[in-house]
Design an enzyme around this catalytic site. Structure first.
Site, PDB file in Angstrom:
ATOM      1  N   THR A 204      61.267 111.303  -0.748  1.00 43.15           N
ATOM      2  CA  THR A 204      61.084 112.669  -0.289  1.00 43.15           C
ATOM      3  C   THR A 204      62.278 113.212   0.489  1.00 43.15           C
ATOM      4  OG1 THR A 204      58.803 112.006  -0.087  1.00 43.15           O
ATOM      5  CG2 THR A 204      59.409 113.977   1.065  1.00 43.15           C
ATOM      6  N   ARG A 232      49.169 112.179  -9.922  1.00 42.57           N
ATOM      7  CA  ARG A 232      49.204 111.526  -8.608  1.00 42.57           C
ATOM      8  C   ARG A 232      49.846 112.444  -7.585  1.00 42.57           C
ATOM      9  NH1 ARG A 232      53.650 110.001  -4.918  1.00 42.57           N
ATOM     10  NH2 ARG A 232      52.882 108.267  -3.640  1.00 42.57           N
ATOM     11  N   VAL A 233      49.202 112.613  -6.442  1.00 41.16           N
ATOM     12  CA  VAL A 233      49.743 113.384  -5.331  1.00 41.16           C
ATOM     13  C   VAL A 233      49.828 112.467  -4.125  1.00 41.16           C
ATOM     14  CG1 VAL A 233      49.402 115.346  -3.789  1.00 41.16           C
ATOM     15  CG2 VAL A 233      48.796 115.546  -6.211  1.00 41.16           C
ATOM     16  N   HIS A 257      56.180 105.429   1.714  1.00 37.59           N
ATOM     17  CA  HIS A 257      55.102 105.107   0.788  1.00 37.59           C
ATOM     18  C   HIS A 257      53.936 106.059   1.023  1.00 37.59           C
ATOM     19  CE1 HIS A 257      51.611 102.438  -0.567  1.00 37.59           C
ATOM     20  NE2 HIS A 257      52.210 102.903  -1.646  1.00 37.59           N
ATOM     21  N   GLY A 258      53.768 107.011   0.106  1.00 38.44           N
ATOM     22  CA  GLY A 258      52.838 108.103   0.309  1.00 38.44           C
ATOM     23  C   GLY A 258      51.410 107.685   0.556  1.00 38.44           C
TER      24      GLY A 258
END
Length: 344
Positions: A204, A232-233, A257-258
């Protein structure tokens, strides 16, 4: 009688005195306002992950350029929201980063972009998710914030909204290098954590700012992680996870890592610690450590408090970051790095 003897026109004298007093009051008020103006701050990041050497120089150069762009907005009297949008647009336009023109591809070889922007003065927020053909999703997120009654639009709805307000379609977001890397990796079997902690990962971008009126803002944008499932969000567009801004505490933009960031609502957790009296650095460190211990996730965050205290912390191998405050540019890539440049 005295006026006649001395040749003094008292009416003119009183007018003169009132005029001088008014001028002095205006000058004092101007000085007071100048003293009350906050020292502006902007901090940007280009993603916390195992950045390979081949991207190191471009990543550092990119965050420094973005920080200067956001700082120029603040110096010209622009708002914190203006500054973070400008900085993130620079990063979205730079193919060295996983946002906009540098986006990675999902398992079907498609672009899916997420972004958020938040105004700490009003808590107004805009976000988009799974956007496929918008070069600057951060600006689309701002449009959601300012032109709709909603906080988030996704996929087809976001694209329809973008078309309605005249945001052009972009068909050139995938670089040749990304296409080759996607073809080489072509599998999601290792899972996002494994990919994220290798040079196959990508992450990001974001910015936080404090403007001269004491308002804070954040913005975060991403293309996700290569070979993610369709739809995927991650954390980026989720309020309180990928970013949060509140004048009562500060602003945060997260990276990493979301799925882990989502589980601990990392941005809001950092601000919670700051509300308990911790500095920006201590709050970020404590929150990242908690995420590592609780859900085994790595990541990073940039932070600015409402008083101008700022931080750039990460638990990954590298994170490209830069900040600007009072013409001093700080930047780094590796752990514990903090280089400085004095700007004119």
């Amino acid at each position: 009688m005295l006026a006649e003897i001395c040749g003094i026109d008292f009416k003119k004298q009183m007018v003169l005195r009132i005029g001088l007093a008014a001028s002095e009051d205006t000058f004092c008020l101007s000085q007071a306002r100048e003293r009350l103006r906050m020292k502006t701050v902007i901090v940007v990041h280009g993603g916390a992950w195992a950045i390979p050497d081949m991207l190191a120089e471009a990543s550092v150069a990119g965050v420094k350029t973005a920080a200067r762009a956001g700082d120029a907005v603040l110096k010209n009297g622009g708002s914190a929201v203006d500054a973070v949008e400008k900085a993130v647009r620079y990063l979205e336009d730079d193919p060295a980063f996983d946002a906009g023109h540098g986006a990675v591809l999902n398992i079907n070889g498609e672009v899916e972009l997420d972004s958020i922007i938040m105004d700490g003065k009003t808590l107004a927020t805009g976000a988009v998710a799974s956007v496929r053909n918008i070069a600057n999703p951060v600006s689309l997120a701002r449009a959601v914030m300012q032109k709709t009654d909603h906080v988030m639009l996704t996929d087809r709805g976001a694209s329809m909204f973008a078309e309605r307000i005249g945001i052009p379609v972009a068909d050139d977001l995938v670089t040749e290098l990304e296409r080759k890397d996607w073809e080489l990796s072509n599998s999601y079997k290792d899972g996002v954590k494994t990919l994220f902690n290798t040079q196959w990962g990508h992450d990001t971008v974001g910015a936080v700012a404090l403007d001269s009126l004491g308002n804070v803002a954040c913005a975060t944008s991403t293309g996700g992680i290569r070979n993610k499932m369709v739809g995927r969000v991650g954390d980026t567009p989720i309020i309180g996870s990928g970013g949060y801004a509140d004048n009562r505490s500060g602003a945060v933009s997260c990276t990493g890592h979301g799925e882990s960031i989502l589980k601990v609502t990392l941005a809001r957790l950092i601000l919670f610690h700051m509300e308990q009296g911790k500095s920006a650095t201590v709050a970020a460190d404590a929150s990242l450590q908690y995420m590592g211990e609780r859900v085994k996730g790595c990541g990073g965050a940039i932070v600015v408090s409402s008083s101008g205290d700022w931080a750039a912390n990460f638990t990954t191998e590298r994170m490209a970051w830069a900040s600007l405050k009072e013409n001093v540019l700080h930047y780094g890539l590796n752990p514990k790095e903090d280089f400085t440049e004095m700007l004119k």
